[in-house]
Design a protein around this motif. Structure first.
Motif, PDB file in Angstrom:
ATOM      1  N   ALA A 125       0.770  -1.187  -0.019  1.00  0.00           N
ATOM      2  CA  ALA A 125      -0.143  -0.073  -0.007  1.00  0.00           C
ATOM      3  C   ALA A 125       1.027   1.078  -0.044  1.00  0.00           C
ATOM      4  N   LYS A 130      -0.518   3.659  -7.401  1.00  0.00           N
ATOM      5  CA  LYS A 130      -1.856   3.004  -7.354  1.00  0.00           C
ATOM      6  C   LYS A 130      -2.830   3.118  -8.693  1.00  0.00           C
ATOM      7  N   THR A 131      -3.613   2.099  -8.943  1.00  0.00           N
ATOM      8  CA  THR A 131      -4.658   2.452  -9.800  1.00  0.00           C
ATOM      9  C   THR A 131      -5.913   1.951  -9.426  1.00  0.00           C
ATOM     10  N   SER A 133      -6.898   2.998  -6.405  1.00  0.00           N
ATOM     11  CA  SER A 133      -6.758   2.803  -4.984  1.00  0.00           C
ATOM     12  C   SER A 133      -6.090   1.542  -4.721  1.00  0.00           C
ATOM     13  N   LEU A 134      -5.876   0.675  -5.564  1.00  0.00           N
ATOM     14  CA  LEU A 134      -5.135  -0.600  -5.573  1.00  0.00           C
ATOM     15  C   LEU A 134      -3.590  -0.541  -5.985  1.00  0.00           C
ATOM     16  N   PRO A 135      -2.712  -1.125  -5.343  1.00  0.00           N
ATOM     17  CA  PRO A 135      -1.310  -1.105  -5.520  1.00  0.00           C
ATOM     18  C   PRO A 135      -1.212  -1.659  -7.148  1.00  0.00           C
ATOM     19  N   ARG A 136      -0.291  -1.137  -7.855  1.00  0.00           N
ATOM     20  CA  ARG A 136      -0.211  -1.686  -9.314  1.00  0.00           C
ATOM     21  C   ARG A 136       1.257  -1.883  -9.724  1.00  0.00           C
ATOM     22  N   VAL A 185      -4.605  -7.465  -6.000  1.00  0.00           N
ATOM     23  CA  VAL A 185      -3.402  -7.085  -6.165  1.00  0.00           C
ATOM     24  C   VAL A 185      -2.912  -7.502  -7.777  1.00  0.00           C
ATOM     25  N   ASN A 188      -4.698  -6.161 -10.585  1.00  0.00           N
ATOM     26  CA  ASN A 188      -4.671  -4.907 -10.852  1.00  0.00           C
ATOM     27  C   ASN A 188      -3.246  -4.665 -11.507  1.00  0.00           C
TER      28      ASN A 188
END
Ligand code: 6PG
Length: 239
Positions: A125, A130-131, A133-136, A185, A188
């Protein structure tokens, strides 16, 4: 079986092609964003790819100081244990590259397993762009077991429904705890590559084409970005 499939005569040629493509992708992403974050697959299949990255042909083709190395999953063992994915990756290539130690992010298996998972989720995190609000990740490398598991997403386990970024899971048939990224994750990521080799994977690969493919966790890998399969002829022999 969604995604782009490439079939190579053997694991050696699969690994060389994947190493070449990985160097190209890393440079493209570094050019575009200034960094390249990837999660490594564990197990045996990716080892030769990692070894290729440390050869003269590839090791100086990437600015490793701009590369973030994470782990798709880990066994709940010390980092010097023969079963450790971290140890395998270090011996195969990380020890041989000019990559700053701070760029390498293993699961902290010194912690109690649930705390290790929570710590990794925090690391993802905080450490990744992020994309939605999730780690990319730029790239997630995965393998696949004969039962269709990937990372440590094993059939019928609760981690398949876990919406945390990383989680621990007790795998009954292995009688051991594992640590793993979860679907949110993995899916994403901009690129997910599945490396699958060996006749023992042919049956489950063929069943991924059937209506009941949903029983195999690898079937849940449906990234927002590009999904590629790197197969050898043996594993692809029943497709
Ligand atoms: C692990 C891996 C696991 C692996 C498959 C395939 O920690 O073992 O993450 O998901 O990719 O079990 O393993 P092989 O490549 O050794 O067949």
């Amino acid at each position: 079986m969604s995604g782009h499939k490439q079939v190579f005569p053997d694991l050696e040629q699969l690994s060389h092609a994947a190493a070449s493509a990985l160097v190209e992708l890393a440079n493209r992403q570094i050019e575009k964003r200034g960094y390249f974050n990837m999660a490594l697959a564990g197990g045996g299949t990716p080892k030769r790819l990692y070894e290729y990255l440390a050869t003269e042909e590839f090791r100086d083709k990437v600015d490793w100081s701009r590369v973030g190395i994470y782990f798709g999953d880990e066994r709940n063992v010390p980092q010097d244990d023969p079963d450790s994915n971290y140890r395998m990756a270090h011996l195969a290539f990380l020890d041989k590259l000019a990559i700053p130690k701070d760029n390498i992010h293993p699961f902290d298996t010194r912690l109690e397993v649930r705390r290790a998972a929570a710590a990794y989720a925090r690391l993802l995190a905080l450490g990744l762009p992020k994309t939605d609000s999730l780690p990319r990740f730029d790239l997630v490398l995965l393998g696949m077991g004969e039962d269709g598991h990937t990372a440590s997403l094993f059939p019928t386990t609760c981690i398949l429904h876990d919406d945390r970024l990383a989680a621990s899971v007790y795998v009954e048939k292995l009688r051991s705890w594992r640590l793993s990224l979860t679907y949110p994750v993995i899916n994403n990521a901009e690129h997910v590559w599945l490396l699958v080799a060996g006749k023992n994977k042919a049956k489950v690969l063929s069943r991924l084409q059937q209506p009941d493919a949903g029983q195999f966790p690898v079937n849940g890998v449906r990234p927002r970005g590009e999904l590629s399969w790197y197969l050898d002829e043996a594993s692809a022999s029943e497709l």
